[in-house]
Design an enzyme around this catalytic site. Structure first.
Site, short mmCIF file in Angstrom:
data_model
loop_
_atom_site.label_atom_id
_atom_site.label_comp_id
_atom_site.label_asym_id
_atom_site.label_seq_id
_atom_site.Cartn_x
_atom_site.Cartn_y
_atom_site.Cartn_z
CG ASP A 130 17.35 13.65 2.51
OD1 ASP A 130 16.73 13.99 1.48
OD2 ASP A 130 16.90 13.84 3.66
CE1 TYR A 190 14.58 6.01 4.11
CE2 TYR A 190 12.18 6.04 4.34
CZ TYR A 190 13.33 6.37 3.63
OH TYR A 190 13.21 7.05 2.45
#
Length: 288
Positions: A77, A131
Site C-alpha cells: 500500500d 512483514y
C-alpha cells in the site's frame, strides 16, 4: 527469465501497483525499463479511472506496457516500504541490478537477482510473505502483546480485519522483539488480504495498552461481522516493511555494486529522518 529483489522507501509513493495519475513503485520501475530500452518506450499507461487486472496473472508475451512474463511478489500500500519485493520478467542478459539502478529513482534500489525457469511466477511461486511493523510502544505491556499475538497465530478467518470479501481465511505466524521504545512485530503467511497486517497491529496495540481485553480477539475472529465502533481501525502504513519473500527453489545473488548503492541511498535517507526527528524534538521540547 530473471527475478530481481527490490528495496524501496515507500513514503514517496502511492503504493506498489500502477495507478492512474499518482506516483507508484511499479510506474517508476517500468519508466526505468523504458529508459534502458527493455520496455517499449512508445507505449504509456493511459490515464483514467480504470486500472489493469491485479489478479497476479503473468504476462506471457508482453503487452507493450509490461515486460514479457512480468509478475511481482505482492502489492504494498501507499507509504509501505519493502526490503524484498520481487519482480521477474524476460530480460536481456546484461540487465543486472546495478544496471537497473542506473535509471531507477533513488528511493528504489535493485540489489540482488537470480535467473529463474521460464514458467517462474513471482506471485504464485512465493512460499510466503513476511512483514515487519516497527511499533512505537514505550508503555505497552509486553506480556499482553505476547498473549495477543499468540491468540492471532494459526489459521483463522480474518474477515473483520480486512475490507476484502473473499480469501479471508489465512494461516498466520506471529512474533515480536522489544527494541528499546519500539516493538518490532513480525507476521508471516502465504499471503495477506487488504489492510490485514495493519489492523492486526491496531488490535495488538489496543490489547497491549489495556484499552481492549484479550477476549476481544476471539470476538474479532468470530463469525459475526464487526462494524462501526466495534470494528478494528487500520494502523499507520509508514512503519510497515515487506521484509522477506522466500522462494524454495531460487537462490538470489547479491550484486556488490547494487548493494553499495542501496546502502548509500538508504543511509542518506536515514540521516535525513534522524535529523528531522531531532528538529521536531527541539520544537516539542521547546514549547512551554
Amino acid at each position: 527469465m530473471r527475478a530481481f529483489r527490490l528495496a524501496y522507501d515507500g513514503r514517496p509513493y502511492s503504493g506498489f501497483q500502477r495507478q492512474p495519475d499518482v506516483p507508484t513503485v511499479e510506474d517508476a520501475l517500468f519508466d526505468a525499463l523504458r529508459a534502458l530500452d527493455v520496455l517499449d518506450s512508445e507505449v504509456r499507461r493511459p490515464s483514467g479511472s480504470e486500472e489493469h487486472s491485479s489478479s497476479g496473472s503473468r504476462t506471457q508475451s508482453g503487452d507493450g506496457e509490461t515486460p514479457p512474463g512480468y509478475a511481482a511478489a505482492g502489492r504494498t500500500d501507499a507509504d509501505v516500504s519493502a526490503l524484498a519485493q520481487t519482480v521477474a520478467f524476460e530480460t536481456p542478459e546484461w540487465l543486472t541490478p546495478a544496471a537497473l539502478n542506473g535509471t531507477l529513482p533513488g528511493p528504489i534500489r535493485a540489489w540482488a537477482s537470480a535467473d529463474v525457469p521460464d514458467d517462474f511466477h513471482a506471485t504464485h511461486d512465493a512460499a510466503r510473505r513476511v512483514y515487519r511493523y516497527h511499533l512505537y510502544a514505550p508503555t505497552l505491556d509486553d506480556e499482553r502483546v505476547r498473549e495477543a499475538l499468540e491468540a492471532l497465530a494459526g489459521e483463522h478467518d480474518f474477515h473483520n480485519l480486512t475490507t476484502d470479501d473473499e480469501g479471508t481465511v489465512r494461516a498466520l505466524e506471529t512474533g515480536y522483539v522489544r527494541d528499546g521504545d519500539f516493538l518490532v512485530l513480525t507476521f508471516a503467511a502465504g499471503g495477506f488480504v487488504r489492510h490485514m497486517v495493519r489492523r492486526i497491529v491496531a488490535l495488538v496495540q489496543a490489547v497491549g495498552s489495556g484499552a481492549s481485553d484479550l477476549d476481544r480477539i476471539a470476538r474479532v475472529l468470530g463469525d459475526e461481522s464487526l462494524d462501526g465502533g466495534a470494528g478494528v481501525p487500520t494502523a499507520p502504513a509508514t512503519p510497515l516493511v515487506l521484509a522477506a519473500v522466500p522462494y524454495p527453489t531460487v537462490s538470489f545473488e547479491s550484486d556488490p555494486d547494487a548493494v553499495e548503492s542501496a546502502r548509500e541511498v538508504f543511509g542518506e535517507r536515514r540521516v535525513e529522518a534522524l535529523t528531522a526527528a531531532r528538529v521536531v524534538g527541539d520544537l516539542c521540547g521547546g514549547i512551554e
